[in-house]
Motif scaffolding. Structure first.
Motif, mmCIF file in Angstrom:
data_model
loop_
_atom_site.group_PDB
_atom_site.id
_atom_site.type_symbol
_atom_site.label_atom_id
_atom_site.label_comp_id
_atom_site.label_asym_id
_atom_site.label_seq_id
_atom_site.Cartn_x
_atom_site.Cartn_y
_atom_site.Cartn_z
ATOM 1 N N ASN A 58 0.809 -1.222 0.000
ATOM 2 C CA ASN A 58 0.000 0.000 0.000
ATOM 3 C C ASN A 58 0.841 1.271 0.000
ATOM 4 O OD1 ASN A 58 -2.557 -1.307 0.028
ATOM 5 N ND2 ASN A 58 -2.235 -1.792 2.188
ATOM 6 N N CYS A 59 2.121 1.128 0.026
ATOM 7 C CA CYS A 59 3.025 2.278 0.073
ATOM 8 C C CYS A 59 2.984 3.040 -1.256
ATOM 9 C CB CYS A 59 4.454 1.802 0.363
ATOM 10 S SG CYS A 59 5.640 3.147 0.455
ATOM 11 N N GLU A 60 2.767 4.338 -1.172
ATOM 12 C CA GLU A 60 2.711 5.171 -2.373
ATOM 13 C C GLU A 60 3.993 5.962 -2.598
ATOM 14 O OE1 GLU A 60 -0.877 7.458 -2.339
ATOM 15 O OE2 GLU A 60 -2.143 5.670 -2.190
ATOM 16 N N ASN A 61 4.928 5.919 -1.659
ATOM 17 C CA ASN A 61 6.221 6.601 -1.822
ATOM 18 C C ASN A 61 7.080 5.756 -2.751
ATOM 19 O OD1 ASN A 61 5.417 8.502 0.115
ATOM 20 N ND2 ASN A 61 6.177 7.216 1.764
ATOM 21 N N LEU A 62 7.348 6.276 -3.934
ATOM 22 C CA LEU A 62 8.011 5.477 -4.951
ATOM 23 C C LEU A 62 8.998 6.317 -5.747
ATOM 24 C CD1 LEU A 62 8.013 2.718 -6.544
ATOM 25 C CD2 LEU A 62 6.285 3.759 -8.021
ATOM 26 N N ILE A 63 10.186 5.763 -5.940
ATOM 27 C CA ILE A 63 11.179 6.362 -6.826
ATOM 28 C C ILE A 63 11.276 5.443 -8.032
ATOM 29 C CG2 ILE A 63 13.594 7.004 -7.138
ATOM 30 C CD1 ILE A 63 13.716 7.468 -4.100
ATOM 31 N N LYS A 73 10.319 1.545 -3.289
ATOM 32 C CA LYS A 73 9.318 2.102 -2.390
ATOM 33 C C LYS A 73 10.026 2.390 -1.071
ATOM 34 C CE LYS A 73 5.150 -0.151 -4.106
ATOM 35 N NZ LYS A 73 3.971 -0.965 -3.707
ATOM 36 N N TYR A 74 9.509 3.373 -0.340
ATOM 37 C CA TYR A 74 10.116 3.686 0.949
ATOM 38 C C TYR A 74 9.069 4.223 1.909
ATOM 39 C CZ TYR A 74 9.932 8.453 -0.786
ATOM 40 O OH TYR A 74 9.488 9.645 -1.300
ATOM 41 N N ILE A 75 9.324 4.030 3.182
ATOM 42 C CA ILE A 75 8.444 4.539 4.224
ATOM 43 C C ILE A 75 9.318 5.092 5.345
ATOM 44 C CG2 ILE A 75 8.223 2.265 5.319
ATOM 45 C CD1 ILE A 75 5.307 3.123 6.000
ATOM 46 N N ALA A 77 10.796 5.948 8.829
ATOM 47 C CA ALA A 77 10.901 5.077 9.997
ATOM 48 C C ALA A 77 11.896 5.663 10.984
ATOM 49 C CB ALA A 77 11.340 3.673 9.570
ATOM 50 N N LYS A 78 11.900 5.093 12.169
ATOM 51 C CA LYS A 78 12.831 5.513 13.207
ATOM 52 C C LYS A 78 13.496 4.263 13.778
ATOM 53 C CE LYS A 78 12.500 9.342 15.304
ATOM 54 N NZ LYS A 78 12.361 10.509 16.135
ATOM 55 N N LEU A 79 14.805 4.330 13.934
ATOM 56 C CA LEU A 79 15.580 3.221 14.480
ATOM 57 C C LEU A 79 15.898 3.497 15.943
ATOM 58 C CD1 LEU A 79 17.302 0.588 13.759
ATOM 59 C CD2 LEU A 79 19.215 2.179 13.570
ATOM 60 N N ASN A 80 15.590 2.546 16.800
ATOM 61 C CA ASN A 80 15.888 2.636 18.234
ATOM 62 C C ASN A 80 15.380 3.931 18.861
ATOM 63 O OD1 ASN A 80 17.082 0.148 18.146
ATOM 64 N ND2 ASN A 80 19.170 0.907 18.206
ATOM 65 N N ASP A 81 14.251 4.423 18.400
ATOM 66 C CA ASP A 81 13.625 5.646 18.918
ATOM 67 C C ASP A 81 14.512 6.880 18.821
ATOM 68 O OD1 ASP A 81 11.209 4.357 19.751
ATOM 69 O OD2 ASP A 81 12.232 3.635 21.549
ATOM 70 N N GLU A 82 15.600 6.830 18.021
ATOM 71 C CA GLU A 82 16.502 7.979 17.989
ATOM 72 C C GLU A 82 16.987 8.392 16.613
ATOM 73 O OE1 GLU A 82 20.692 7.156 19.393
ATOM 74 O OE2 GLU A 82 19.722 5.340 20.165
ATOM 75 N N VAL A 83 17.037 7.483 15.653
ATOM 76 C CA VAL A 83 17.579 7.820 14.339
ATOM 77 C C VAL A 83 16.461 7.819 13.303
ATOM 78 C CG1 VAL A 83 19.201 7.171 12.522
ATOM 79 C CG2 VAL A 83 19.820 6.801 14.919
ATOM 80 N N SER A 84 16.234 8.985 12.705
ATOM 81 C CA SER A 84 15.233 9.093 11.649
ATOM 82 C C SER A 84 15.827 8.620 10.333
ATOM 83 C CB SER A 84 14.767 10.541 11.516
ATOM 84 O OG SER A 84 14.097 10.942 12.691
ATOM 85 N N GLY A 85 14.999 7.954 9.560
ATOM 86 C CA GLY A 85 15.431 7.452 8.261
ATOM 87 C C GLY A 85 14.249 6.866 7.539
ATOM 88 N N ALA A 86 14.481 5.811 6.794
ATOM 89 C CA ALA A 86 13.405 5.157 6.048
ATOM 90 C C ALA A 86 13.738 3.695 5.819
ATOM 91 C CB ALA A 86 13.195 5.861 4.706
ATOM 92 N N GLU A 123 10.417 1.629 14.024
ATOM 93 C CA GLU A 123 9.043 2.109 14.133
ATOM 94 C C GLU A 123 8.690 2.831 12.850
ATOM 95 O OE1 GLU A 123 6.182 4.435 17.279
ATOM 96 O OE2 GLU A 123 8.343 4.511 17.553
ATOM 97 N N PHE A 124 7.575 2.463 12.256
ATOM 98 C CA PHE A 124 7.125 3.102 11.029
ATOM 99 C C PHE A 124 5.620 3.089 10.944
ATOM 100 C CE2 PHE A 124 8.522 -1.235 10.318
ATOM 101 C CZ PHE A 124 7.507 -1.826 9.584
#
Length: 124
Positions: A58-63, A73-75, A77-86, A123-124
């Protein structure tokens, strides 16, 4: 959704793909950062696969590059509640379904002192 997983070594192919201009420009435009040329690979339990596949489908983020490279596709997300990314879902991959590939601005193995077998949360 928040899930736990285990850091593992990937195939080393992401560095090449993430250094391509069309990917870096799109990630910069859409996520606000140019990703480190490589992914942090996280193996998650099969119990999460149905939910992950639903999110991916269902992800609409697409390159979509106009070359021989595959779509991604990408969504966010956060790693270990501290690093933002995807989390990225490449159309062309050889990973099993329970491998998630996380991108961020920095080399996370160094930044967070991670090694194979370490537990992380996404977390995403």
């Amino acid at each position: 959704m928040k899930i736990d997983g285990e850091v593992t070594t990937g195939l080393g192919k992401a560095a090449y793909f993430l250094s391509q201009d069309f990917y870096t420009k799109e990630f910069k435009k859409n996520l606000g950062f140019i990703p480190y040329p490589g992914t942090l690979n996280v193996v998650v339990s099969d119990e999460y696969l149905d939910e992950i596949n639903e999110i991916k489908n269902n992800c609409e983020n697409l390159i979509k590059p106009d070359t021989e490279f595959g779509a991604v596709k990408y969504i966010e997300a956060k790693l270990n509640d501290e690093v933002s990314g995807a989390i990225v879902f490449p159309a062309k991959t050889t990973h099993e379904e329970n491998y998630l590939e996380f991108i961020a601005e920095n080399k996370l193995r160094d930044q967070l002192n991670l090694k194979d077998g370490d537990s992380v949360s996404l977390e995403f």
